[in-house]
Design a protein around this motif. Structure first.
Motif: not given
Length: 289
Positions: A179-182, A205-209, A225-231, A251-253
């Motif tokens: 699985x890939x995470x971008x 792809x699991x998510x694009x961060x 595609x689903x997103x992930x939040x970081x900053x 998709x994710x934090x």
């Protein structure tokens, strides 16, 4: 060691299970000292600082919330306020030192000290089956194959706006079972995000961060595609985080204890994510292996 570490009063709690849902930031809960307080057992009922957010960068952490999500209590009102208003990296360092000292006092690890505060989805599952899967950062197919051979099944790929997206396809072809995470590191122009997501949507792809700045605003629309939040989490207030957690496009934090001010803040966010069915990904601010 725990009692002597800090130049302010610290009380250790008896092991307890976190209330679900956890207490609100303005809620008061009974304080249970563990053995002896740090230096002075005379602690009044108003020993925590007001529950105002410490600064604009950490929207969910205040002194009462911090206290509710740690196995210890900082009894000194001024010290608690000073900690809550310190830079995130300083809070992380101080909290980690206190957790380490408490663990040494109890003859246990930091993980064991925090375990009563952690929500487990399947408490009956054997600890060996609760192992945390790891992801590896790879830049090319050869690195992807090497990581996969070591047992890693999730690969993170940095993809800036100037990078060739064909590199992602070549990595996917090299390890089709992974699985890939971008991670775009907020470099994609906002007007190009949807088109760039569409070009990647056929890959595993699991998510694009963090495709762009204020990426959480994209969650109000359908996305390829689903997103992930970081900053973005550091810039969002609780209402915006709550709205993002209920978006089908999230998709994710991605949670970095050093940026959020310690494990207590990360545990709080991870619990919110879990209740919303969103993955909580723990990361760091180092770019090494």
């Amino acid at each position: 060691a725990f009692a002597r570490l800090a130049p302010f009063d610290v009380l250790a709690r008896k092991a307890r299970t976190l209330q679900h849902p956890p207490p609100r930031a303005d809620a008061r809960d009974p304080r249970t000292p563990f053995e002896a307080p740090a230096r002075d057992s005379r602690v009044d009922d108003d020993r925590t600082s007001p529950g105002a957010p410490h600064d604009r960068r950490s929207s969910l952490l205040c002194t009462d919330a911090f206290d509710a999500w740690t196995p210890f209590e900082i009894a000194d009102r001024d010290a608690a306020r000073a900690l809550a208003t310190s830079p995130a990296s300083a809070r992380f360092a101080i909290e980690t030192a206190l957790l380490d000292a408490l663990g040494r006092d109890r003859g246990s690890s930091i993980a064991a000290v925090l375990e009563p505060l952690v929500e487990l989805p399947f408490p009956h599952v054997d600890a060996r089956e609760r192992a945390v899967p790891l992801a590896a950062v790879v830049d090319h197919p050869e690195a992807a194959r090497a990581a996969f051979a070591c047992g890693i099944r999730c690969l993170k790929i940095k993809l800036a706006a100037s990078d060739d997206p064909a590199r992602v396809a070549s990595i996917a072809a090299a390890v089709p079972e992974a699985r890939l995470r971008i991670d775009a590191n907020r470099t994609w122009p906002r007007g190009e995000v949807v088109d760039r997501l569409t070009a990647l949507a056929h890959l595993p792809i699991d998510y694009v961060e963090e495709p762009c700045r204020e990426a959480h605003r994209l969650l109000a629309q359908p996305l390829p595609c689903k997103l992930a939040l970081d900053e973005s989490l550091l810039e969002m207030n609780p209402d915006k985080i709550e709205a993002a957690l209920h978006s089908p496009g999230l998709a994710a934090l991605v949670l970095k204890p050093t940026l959020h001010g310690g494990f207590s803040a990360v545990l709080r966010l991870a619990a919110l994510a879990r209740r919303a069915g969103i993955a909580a990904i723990v990361s760091h601010t180092l770019e090494g292996p």
